[in-house]
Motif scaffolding. Structure first.
Motif, mmCIF file in Angstrom:
data_model
loop_
_atom_site.group_PDB
_atom_site.id
_atom_site.type_symbol
_atom_site.label_atom_id
_atom_site.label_comp_id
_atom_site.label_asym_id
_atom_site.label_seq_id
_atom_site.Cartn_x
_atom_site.Cartn_y
_atom_site.Cartn_z
ATOM 1 N N TYR A 1 0.849 -1.193 0.000
ATOM 2 C CA TYR A 1 0.000 0.000 0.000
ATOM 3 C C TYR A 1 0.880 1.237 0.000
ATOM 4 C CZ TYR A 1 0.741 0.739 5.062
ATOM 5 O OH TYR A 1 1.286 0.980 6.295
ATOM 6 N N ALA A 2 0.329 2.348 -0.462
ATOM 7 C CA ALA A 2 1.070 3.607 -0.572
ATOM 8 C C ALA A 2 0.816 4.467 0.655
ATOM 9 C CB ALA A 2 0.666 4.353 -1.836
ATOM 10 N N ALA A 3 1.884 4.784 1.378
ATOM 11 C CA ALA A 3 1.779 5.640 2.560
ATOM 12 C C ALA A 3 2.157 7.066 2.187
ATOM 13 C CB ALA A 3 2.684 5.123 3.668
ATOM 14 N N ALA B 1 -4.598 15.169 -5.395
ATOM 15 C CA ALA B 1 -3.664 14.906 -6.491
ATOM 16 C C ALA B 1 -2.603 13.884 -6.078
ATOM 17 C CB ALA B 1 -3.007 16.205 -6.944
ATOM 18 N N GLU B 2 -2.121 13.998 -4.834
ATOM 19 C CA GLU B 2 -1.148 13.021 -4.333
ATOM 20 C C GLU B 2 -1.735 11.619 -4.350
ATOM 21 O OE1 GLU B 2 1.154 11.737 -0.219
ATOM 22 O OE2 GLU B 2 -0.145 13.508 -0.236
ATOM 23 N N MET B 3 -2.916 11.469 -3.803
ATOM 24 C CA MET B 3 -3.531 10.146 -3.746
ATOM 25 C C MET B 3 -3.852 9.615 -5.140
ATOM 26 S SD MET B 3 -3.390 9.353 -0.654
ATOM 27 C CE MET B 3 -3.084 10.134 0.926
ATOM 28 N N ARG B 4 -4.263 10.518 -6.018
ATOM 29 C CA ARG B 4 -4.531 10.102 -7.401
ATOM 30 C C ARG B 4 -3.263 9.563 -8.062
ATOM 31 N NH1 ARG B 4 -6.976 14.307 -8.642
ATOM 32 N NH2 ARG B 4 -5.329 15.537 -9.633
ATOM 33 N N SER B 5 -2.127 10.175 -7.742
ATOM 34 C CA SER B 5 -0.877 9.716 -8.343
ATOM 35 C C SER B 5 -0.540 8.295 -7.894
ATOM 36 C CB SER B 5 0.263 10.669 -7.982
ATOM 37 O OG SER B 5 0.694 10.496 -6.646
ATOM 38 N N TYR B 6 -0.870 7.954 -6.652
ATOM 39 C CA TYR B 6 -0.622 6.587 -6.189
ATOM 40 C C TYR B 6 -1.531 5.593 -6.905
ATOM 41 C CZ TYR B 6 1.628 9.066 -2.284
ATOM 42 O OH TYR B 6 2.411 9.885 -1.511
ATOM 43 N N LEU B 7 -2.778 5.969 -7.033
ATOM 44 C CA LEU B 7 -3.711 5.084 -7.736
ATOM 45 C C LEU B 7 -3.294 4.901 -9.185
ATOM 46 C CD1 LEU B 7 -7.010 6.593 -6.293
ATOM 47 C CD2 LEU B 7 -5.871 4.504 -5.544
ATOM 48 N N ASP B 8 -2.824 5.966 -9.808
ATOM 49 C CA ASP B 8 -2.374 5.868 -11.199
ATOM 50 C C ASP B 8 -1.163 4.960 -11.343
ATOM 51 O OD1 ASP B 8 -4.379 7.580 -11.970
ATOM 52 O OD2 ASP B 8 -3.106 9.365 -12.062
ATOM 53 N N ARG B 9 -0.406 4.792 -10.239
ATOM 54 C CA ARG B 9 0.770 3.920 -10.279
ATOM 55 C C ARG B 9 0.446 2.478 -9.907
ATOM 56 N NH1 ARG B 9 5.110 7.787 -7.227
ATOM 57 N NH2 ARG B 9 3.294 9.119 -6.841
ATOM 58 N N GLY B 10 -0.814 2.176 -9.694
ATOM 59 C CA GLY B 10 -1.204 0.788 -9.490
ATOM 60 C C GLY B 10 -1.584 0.397 -8.086
ATOM 61 N N TYR B 11 -1.487 1.320 -7.118
ATOM 62 C CA TYR B 11 -1.870 0.982 -5.748
ATOM 63 C C TYR B 11 -3.389 0.928 -5.628
ATOM 64 C CZ TYR B 11 2.964 2.061 -4.467
ATOM 65 O OH TYR B 11 4.336 2.072 -4.371
ATOM 66 N N VAL C 1 -4.650 0.557 -2.227
ATOM 67 C CA VAL C 1 -4.850 1.061 -0.870
ATOM 68 C C VAL C 1 -3.868 2.199 -0.652
ATOM 69 C CG1 VAL C 1 -4.747 0.565 1.604
ATOM 70 C CG2 VAL C 1 -5.652 -1.153 0.025
ATOM 71 N N VAL C 2 -4.367 3.322 -0.129
ATOM 72 C CA VAL C 2 -3.514 4.474 0.182
ATOM 73 C C VAL C 2 -3.744 4.856 1.635
ATOM 74 C CG1 VAL C 2 -3.527 5.322 -2.192
ATOM 75 C CG2 VAL C 2 -5.274 6.131 -0.586
ATOM 76 N N GLY D 1 -12.562 2.787 -8.859
ATOM 77 C CA GLY D 1 -13.043 1.444 -8.561
ATOM 78 C C GLY D 1 -13.097 1.139 -7.087
ATOM 79 N N HIS D 2 -12.373 0.098 -6.689
ATOM 80 C CA HIS D 2 -12.487 -0.415 -5.327
ATOM 81 C C HIS D 2 -11.299 0.003 -4.452
ATOM 82 C CE1 HIS D 2 -15.920 -2.825 -6.502
ATOM 83 N NE2 HIS D 2 -15.224 -3.295 -7.519
ATOM 84 N N ALA D 3 -10.687 1.125 -4.716
ATOM 85 C CA ALA D 3 -9.566 1.597 -3.899
ATOM 86 C C ALA D 3 -10.037 1.900 -2.482
ATOM 87 C CB ALA D 3 -8.938 2.830 -4.535
ATOM 88 N N ARG D 4 -9.124 1.688 -1.512
ATOM 89 C CA ARG D 4 -9.470 1.864 -0.099
ATOM 90 C C ARG D 4 -8.523 2.863 0.549
ATOM 91 N NH1 ARG D 4 -11.442 -2.791 2.255
ATOM 92 N NH2 ARG D 4 -11.990 -1.503 4.057
ATOM 93 N N LEU D 5 -8.975 3.443 1.661
ATOM 94 C CA LEU D 5 -8.210 4.432 2.406
ATOM 95 C C LEU D 5 -7.954 3.929 3.824
ATOM 96 C CD1 LEU D 5 -6.997 7.295 2.846
ATOM 97 C CD2 LEU D 5 -9.318 8.027 3.497
ATOM 98 N N ALA D 6 -6.706 4.054 4.273
ATOM 99 C CA ALA D 6 -6.332 3.849 5.671
ATOM 100 C C ALA D 6 -5.942 5.193 6.268
ATOM 101 C CB ALA D 6 -5.166 2.868 5.771
ATOM 102 N N VAL D 7 -6.172 5.365 7.569
ATOM 103 C CA VAL D 7 -5.796 6.609 8.246
ATOM 104 C C VAL D 7 -4.897 6.282 9.430
ATOM 105 C CG1 VAL D 7 -7.864 7.841 7.509
ATOM 106 C CG2 VAL D 7 -7.876 6.620 9.693
ATOM 107 N N ASP D 8 -3.985 7.204 9.747
ATOM 108 C CA ASP D 8 -2.945 6.955 10.738
ATOM 109 C C ASP D 8 -2.813 8.167 11.659
ATOM 110 O OD1 ASP D 8 -0.674 6.310 12.159
ATOM 111 O OD2 ASP D 8 0.669 6.260 10.433
ATOM 112 N N ALA D 9 -3.054 7.948 12.964
ATOM 113 C CA ALA D 9 -2.975 9.032 13.943
ATOM 114 C C ALA D 9 -1.617 9.113 14.631
ATOM 115 C CB ALA D 9 -4.065 8.860 15.001
#
Length: 390
Positions: A150-152, A167-177, A179-180, A207-215
């Motif tokens: 996954y992309a952190a 835009a940052e998250m879109r760039s990860y999805l465009d690279r094949g990830y 989960v971000v 599509g089915h991309a997912r998001l994780a959050v980190d505190a």
């Protein structure tokens, strides 16, 4: 007889103007080490390389003054495997930890873990095998070179608005990830909710991309619960490290308010602390994730003890997705069948990422058949490593 003939260390900056909920990275460093052996392959000495994960500073003082001297002063035969044809990482680890009291799993665990990475790299190179295949053979399992990653990212950054975050998250999805991950807890809960909804809106186009959050361990119990009540309305991949890593009571109480997956463990640096988390942290083995990072926690030799403990406690190793974003975690995941590995596509370079030519496809990467951990396949990283070794 295989000998360690030299150990070299340099502390280098991996600074960045980013921050999470707890720290900024403007003065972040890492220790890079080279363990030089007397084994020769293709006209060059075999050298094992290691470095510590981001988020903990380089430990050059401890490495140079305490742990490296113990290895260089140890009788060479005491560091070898039963056949005498290679180093034994467990014996090397025991030599490093000689005259160390139990407990106090802080900075020294990072120093030992950095050297341990280099030792395992050397051992696999001497065996002329990828580390992930060597690990699989030693444990009687089939290696799985295709690993979930996954992309952190999603850090707080001066001037970074919602459009830039999307835009940052879109760039990860465009690279094949698929989960971000993004940071929370460094702003108000209302602002973080807007940031989360902006990213989820972006993910909705993929599509089915997912998001994780980190505190990053920022919250007290009251704040952790407030965030849990806000977050549970979204279908998140996980809610990561809400409170102090040693506050097992907070983690236990939070499960009552957050039915989704939680992720913890990156800031626990021994198998004893990991065991206490499993015993007292209220984690749920059917949904929660464990993020222990071997390079911060005394290395792979200690991580294997953690995995043994997890198995005895009824946890699947598939629930482990190590922190760190480096090739060591990838190799362990591929060799032992973990759930995946973290990656930083744009941060902490050249230490993060994959060998040249490796691409993310549908959220997975396939490890190349390179001896050792595979650092030689990443040209920018290998150039830095060779500079230290030569």
């Amino acid at each position: 007889m295989v000998r360690i003939v030299d150990i070299r260390e340099v502390t280098r900056p991996i600074a960045s103007p980013i921050r999470n909920a707890y720290i900024d990275f403007s003065k972040m460093t890492t220790s890079l080490v080279a363990v030089v052996t007397d084994v020769v392959r293709d006209g060059r000495r075999v050298v094992g390389y290691g470095f510590n994960s981001n988020g903990r500073y380089g430990q050059g003082g401890l490495i140079r003054e305490r742990f490296a001297p113990r290895l260089l002063e140890a009788p060479p035969e005491s560091l070898l495997d039963a056949d005498g044809g290679n180093l034994d990482p467990n014996r090397v680890w025991a030599a490093m930890m000689a005259n160390e009291k139990p407990g106090g799993h802080g900075e020294r665990s990072v120093a030992v873990g950095t050297l341990d990475m280099a030792v395992w790299d050397a051992v696999a190179k001497i065996a002329d095998k990828p580390l992930f295949r060597l690990l699989a053979e030693h444990h009687g399992v089939v290696a799985e070179p295709c690993v979930f990653v996954y992309a952190a990212g999603g850090y707080y950054h001066p001037g970074k608005d919602l459009a830039a975050l999307r835009a940052e998250m879109r760039s990860y999805l465009d690279r094949g990830y698929t989960v971000v991950k993004m940071k929370i807890g460094g702003a108000s809960i209302d602002e973080d909710q807007r940031r989360i909804e902006a990213v989820l809106a972006e993910l909705g186009h993929h599509g089915h991309a997912r998001l994780a959050v980190d505190a990053n361990g920022r919250f007290d119990l009251e704040t952790a619960i407030a965030y849990a009540k806000m977050l549970r309305r979204y279908d998140l991949f996980w809610y990561e490290e809400p409170g102090d890593p040693l506050d097992y009571r907070l983690q236990t109480a939070l499960a009552e308010f957050y039915p989704g997956a939680m992720a913890v463990g990156e800031n626990l640096f021994s198998h004893q602390d990991a065991r206490n988390l499993i015993r007292y942290g209220g984690l749920r083995p059917d949904r929660d994730w464990l993020q222990f990072d071997c390079t911060l926690s005394y290395g792979l030799s200690e991580y294997l003890r953690t995995l043994k403990m997890l198995h005895e406690a009824g946890w699947s190793w598939r629930r482990c997705i190590p922190h760190g974003g480096h090739q060591m975690s990838l190799a362990i995941a591929a060799g032992l069948g973990l759930g995946g590995s973290e990656n930083y596509p744009d941060l902490f370079q050249p230490y993060g990422g994959f060998p040249d030519g490796v691409r993310v496809e549908a959220g997975q990467v396939t490890l190349p058949e390179l001896p050792g951990i595979g650092f030689e396949g990443k040209s920018d990283l290998h150039a830095v490593m060779r500079e230290l070794a030569e």
